[in-house]
Scaffold this motif. Sequence first.
Motif, PDB file in Angstrom:
ATOM      1  N   LEU A   3     157.353  49.656  16.739  1.00 28.91           N
ATOM      2  CA  LEU A   3     156.468  48.547  16.438  1.00 28.91           C
ATOM      3  C   LEU A   3     156.370  47.775  17.740  1.00 28.91           C
ATOM      4  O   LEU A   3     157.154  48.010  18.660  1.00 28.91           O
ATOM      5  CB  LEU A   3     157.082  47.681  15.340  1.00 28.91           C
ATOM      6  CG  LEU A   3     157.305  48.379  13.993  1.00 28.91           C
ATOM      7  CD1 LEU A   3     158.042  47.460  13.040  1.00 28.91           C
ATOM      8  CD2 LEU A   3     156.003  48.815  13.381  1.00 28.91           C
ATOM      9  N   PRO A   4     155.440  46.851  17.868  1.00 29.60           N
ATOM     10  CA  PRO A   4     155.364  46.108  19.121  1.00 29.60           C
ATOM     11  C   PRO A   4     156.738  45.537  19.490  1.00 29.60           C
ATOM     12  O   PRO A   4     157.318  44.762  18.737  1.00 29.60           O
ATOM     13  CB  PRO A   4     154.357  44.990  18.804  1.00 29.60           C
ATOM     14  CG  PRO A   4     153.531  45.544  17.693  1.00 29.60           C
ATOM     15  CD  PRO A   4     154.456  46.436  16.896  1.00 29.60           C
ATOM     16  N   ASP A   5     157.275  45.998  20.602  1.00 31.47           N
ATOM     17  CA  ASP A   5     158.536  45.479  21.136  1.00 31.47           C
ATOM     18  C   ASP A   5     159.745  45.719  20.235  1.00 31.47           C
ATOM     19  O   ASP A   5     160.725  45.014  20.300  1.00 31.47           O
ATOM     20  CB  ASP A   5     158.383  43.975  21.426  1.00 31.47           C
ATOM     21  CG  ASP A   5     159.504  43.445  22.310  1.00 31.47           C
ATOM     22  OD1 ASP A   5     160.017  44.210  23.154  1.00 31.47           O
ATOM     23  OD2 ASP A   5     159.878  42.274  22.137  1.00 31.47           O
ATOM     24  N   ARG A   6     159.696  46.724  19.330  1.00 36.96           N
ATOM     25  CA  ARG A   6     160.839  46.992  18.465  1.00 36.96           C
ATOM     26  C   ARG A   6     161.020  48.507  18.331  1.00 36.96           C
ATOM     27  O   ARG A   6     160.082  49.216  18.023  1.00 36.96           O
ATOM     28  CB  ARG A   6     160.660  46.401  17.079  1.00 36.96           C
ATOM     29  CG  ARG A   6     161.906  46.628  16.216  1.00 36.96           C
ATOM     30  CD  ARG A   6     161.773  46.156  14.787  1.00 36.96           C
ATOM     31  NE  ARG A   6     161.253  44.846  14.580  1.00 36.96           N
ATOM     32  CZ  ARG A   6     161.971  43.716  14.590  1.00 36.96           C
ATOM     33  NH1 ARG A   6     163.256  43.740  14.811  1.00 36.96           N
ATOM     34  NH2 ARG A   6     161.392  42.552  14.362  1.00 36.96           N
ATOM     35  N   VAL A  15     159.481  51.203   4.131  1.00 33.27           N
ATOM     36  CA  VAL A  15     160.614  50.406   4.607  1.00 33.27           C
ATOM     37  C   VAL A  15     161.124  51.049   5.887  1.00 33.27           C
ATOM     38  O   VAL A  15     161.235  52.275   5.971  1.00 33.27           O
ATOM     39  CB  VAL A  15     161.745  50.340   3.557  1.00 33.27           C
ATOM     40  CG1 VAL A  15     162.945  49.576   4.086  1.00 33.27           C
ATOM     41  CG2 VAL A  15     161.227  49.713   2.273  1.00 33.27           C
ATOM     42  N   SER A  16     161.428  50.226   6.877  1.00 33.49           N
ATOM     43  CA  SER A  16     161.944  50.742   8.152  1.00 33.49           C
ATOM     44  C   SER A  16     163.260  50.069   8.498  1.00 33.49           C
ATOM     45  O   SER A  16     163.532  48.948   8.067  1.00 33.49           O
ATOM     46  CB  SER A  16     160.943  50.475   9.283  1.00 33.49           C
ATOM     47  OG  SER A  16     159.718  51.114   9.036  1.00 33.49           O
ATOM     48  N   LEU A  17     164.053  50.767   9.290  1.00 33.90           N
ATOM     49  CA  LEU A  17     165.240  50.201   9.917  1.00 33.90           C
ATOM     50  C   LEU A  17     164.985  50.217  11.408  1.00 33.90           C
ATOM     51  O   LEU A  17     164.623  51.261  11.974  1.00 33.90           O
ATOM     52  CB  LEU A  17     166.489  51.041   9.599  1.00 33.90           C
ATOM     53  CG  LEU A  17     166.891  51.129   8.122  1.00 33.90           C
ATOM     54  CD1 LEU A  17     168.121  52.028   7.969  1.00 33.90           C
ATOM     55  CD2 LEU A  17     167.154  49.760   7.544  1.00 33.90           C
ATOM     56  N   GLY A  18     165.142  49.061  12.049  1.00 31.28           N
ATOM     57  CA  GLY A  18     164.869  48.984  13.477  1.00 31.28           C
ATOM     58  C   GLY A  18     165.833  48.054  14.185  1.00 31.28           C
ATOM     59  O   GLY A  18     166.583  47.303  13.558  1.00 31.28           O
ATOM     60  N   ALA A  26     164.886  33.356  13.066  1.00 32.67           N
ATOM     61  CA  ALA A  26     164.499  32.563  11.889  1.00 32.67           C
ATOM     62  C   ALA A  26     164.595  33.385  10.604  1.00 32.67           C
ATOM     63  O   ALA A  26     165.106  32.893   9.589  1.00 32.67           O
ATOM     64  CB  ALA A  26     163.089  31.998  12.059  1.00 32.67           C
ATOM     65  N   ALA A  27     164.136  34.621  10.644  1.00 38.16           N
ATOM     66  CA  ALA A  27     164.174  35.466   9.446  1.00 38.16           C
ATOM     67  C   ALA A  27     165.611  35.780   9.039  1.00 38.16           C
ATOM     68  O   ALA A  27     165.952  35.736   7.850  1.00 38.16           O
ATOM     69  CB  ALA A  27     163.406  36.763   9.692  1.00 38.16           C
ATOM     70  N   GLU A  74     156.456  45.193   9.231  1.00 36.56           N
ATOM     71  CA  GLU A  74     156.901  44.634  10.505  1.00 36.56           C
ATOM     72  C   GLU A  74     157.649  43.306  10.360  1.00 36.56           C
ATOM     73  O   GLU A  74     157.959  42.663  11.353  1.00 36.56           O
ATOM     74  CB  GLU A  74     155.730  44.489  11.482  1.00 36.56           C
ATOM     75  CG  GLU A  74     155.023  45.799  11.764  1.00 36.56           C
ATOM     76  CD  GLU A  74     153.885  45.668  12.753  1.00 36.56           C
ATOM     77  OE1 GLU A  74     153.883  44.703  13.542  1.00 36.56           O
ATOM     78  OE2 GLU A  74     153.012  46.537  12.742  1.00 36.56           O
ATOM     79  N   GLN A  75     157.959  42.898   9.143  1.00 38.97           N
ATOM     80  CA  GLN A  75     158.667  41.648   8.878  1.00 38.97           C
ATOM     81  C   GLN A  75     160.129  41.947   8.563  1.00 38.97           C
ATOM     82  O   GLN A  75     160.429  42.843   7.768  1.00 38.97           O
ATOM     83  CB  GLN A  75     158.012  40.940   7.683  1.00 38.97           C
ATOM     84  CG  GLN A  75     158.700  39.669   7.271  1.00 38.97           C
ATOM     85  CD  GLN A  75     158.068  39.057   6.014  1.00 38.97           C
ATOM     86  OE1 GLN A  75     157.137  39.587   5.425  1.00 38.97           O
ATOM     87  NE2 GLN A  75     158.593  37.925   5.612  1.00 38.97           N
ATOM     88  N   VAL A  76     161.037  41.181   9.168  1.00 34.03           N
ATOM     89  CA  VAL A  76     162.462  41.326   8.873  1.00 34.03           C
ATOM     90  C   VAL A  76     162.729  40.728   7.498  1.00 34.03           C
ATOM     91  O   VAL A  76     162.475  39.550   7.261  1.00 34.03           O
ATOM     92  CB  VAL A  76     163.340  40.619   9.937  1.00 34.03           C
ATOM     93  CG1 VAL A  76     164.809  40.652   9.531  1.00 34.03           C
ATOM     94  CG2 VAL A  76     163.151  41.265  11.297  1.00 34.03           C
ATOM     95  N   ILE A  77     163.247  41.583   6.582  1.00 38.24           N
ATOM     96  CA  ILE A  77     163.564  41.112   5.233  1.00 38.24           C
ATOM     97  C   ILE A  77     165.067  41.169   4.953  1.00 38.24           C
ATOM     98  O   ILE A  77     165.511  40.779   3.881  1.00 38.24           O
ATOM     99  CB  ILE A  77     162.804  41.911   4.159  1.00 38.24           C
ATOM    100  CG1 ILE A  77     163.258  43.368   4.127  1.00 38.24           C
ATOM    101  CG2 ILE A  77     161.293  41.794   4.375  1.00 38.24           C
ATOM    102  CD1 ILE A  77     162.929  44.090   2.840  1.00 38.24           C
ATOM    103  N   GLY A  78     165.840  41.663   5.925  1.00 39.82           N
ATOM    104  CA  GLY A  78     167.285  41.754   5.733  1.00 39.82           C
ATOM    105  C   GLY A  78     167.941  42.507   6.863  1.00 39.82           C
ATOM    106  O   GLY A  78     167.314  42.817   7.882  1.00 39.82           O
ATOM    107  N   GLY A  79     169.216  42.790   6.650  1.00 40.36           N
ATOM    108  CA  GLY A  79     169.995  43.519   7.632  1.00 40.36           C
ATOM    109  C   GLY A  79     170.786  44.617   6.947  1.00 40.36           C
ATOM    110  O   GLY A  79     171.122  44.507   5.758  1.00 40.36           O
ATOM    111  N   ALA A  80     171.089  45.674   7.700  1.00 39.83           N
ATOM    112  CA  ALA A  80     171.838  46.804   7.153  1.00 39.83           C
ATOM    113  C   ALA A  80     172.642  47.438   8.280  1.00 39.83           C
ATOM    114  O   ALA A  80     172.217  47.436   9.430  1.00 39.83           O
ATOM    115  CB  ALA A  80     170.879  47.828   6.547  1.00 39.83           C
ATOM    116  N   ALA A  81     173.795  47.970   7.922  1.00 39.37           N
ATOM    117  CA  ALA A  81     174.649  48.574   8.948  1.00 39.37           C
ATOM    118  C   ALA A  81     175.436  49.732   8.358  1.00 39.37           C
ATOM    119  O   ALA A  81     175.780  49.748   7.181  1.00 39.37           O
ATOM    120  CB  ALA A  81     175.612  47.537   9.523  1.00 39.37           C
TER     121      ALA A  81
END
Length: 176
Positions: A3-6, A15-18, A26-27, A74-81
Motif C-alpha cells: 500500500l502507499p508507504d506500507r 483483510v491484510s497484515l502489514g 492515532a489508530a 488501508e485503515q489500521v483496525i488492530g494489531g496482531a503478532a
Amino acid sequence: MTLPDREVIATRAGVSLGRYRASDFAAVHEYATDPMVYRYAEWGPNSAEQTRQYLLEASLPNSQALTLAVLVDEQVIGGAAVWSTDADHRCGELGYSLNRKFWGRGYATLATKMLLDLGFSSLDLHRITATCAPENSASRRVLEKAGFAYEGHLREHKLVSDRRRDSLLFARLATD
C-alpha cells in the motif's frame, strides 16, 4: 503487495497484515486505550509513550517475531503478532487486538489464520498456541474458527492488574 508507504505481508478476503508506520499512532492508541479492548489483556491502558514504544519495537527487524497492523481498506483496525517461544522445539504463540468498532465481522479470524500461515512458513514453527480468558467467548470462537484445538484450562495463569487470572489454552500444529 504494498500500500502507499506500507509493506503488506499477507492478505485474505479483504483483510491484510502489514508493517506499522509512524502515522499509525492515532489508530493504535485509540484501541489501546479502550477498556473494552484491553479488559482481558495483560497490557492496557496504554499511555501515549507506551503506544509509541510499541510502534517502535514493532518496526525493528526480528527473526523470531512478526508484529503487524491489521488493515481493512488501508485503515489500521488492530494489531496482531506471532512469535517464537522456543526455537529449539519450534513452538510459538500468537495474539491479536482489534478496535471494537470492527468486532463481529470475522476480521480477527482472518488475521489469526494469516498469522498461523506466517508462523508456520516464515518463522518455521511447528506448534502455535494462544490463550484467552475463560469469559472471553468471542476470542474462544475466533481461535476455534481458525482451527485451534482446545487443550486445557490454566489456573491462575496470568497476572492482570495485580490479580491472577485463569486462561484457556488452544494450540494448532503445522500438520493439522
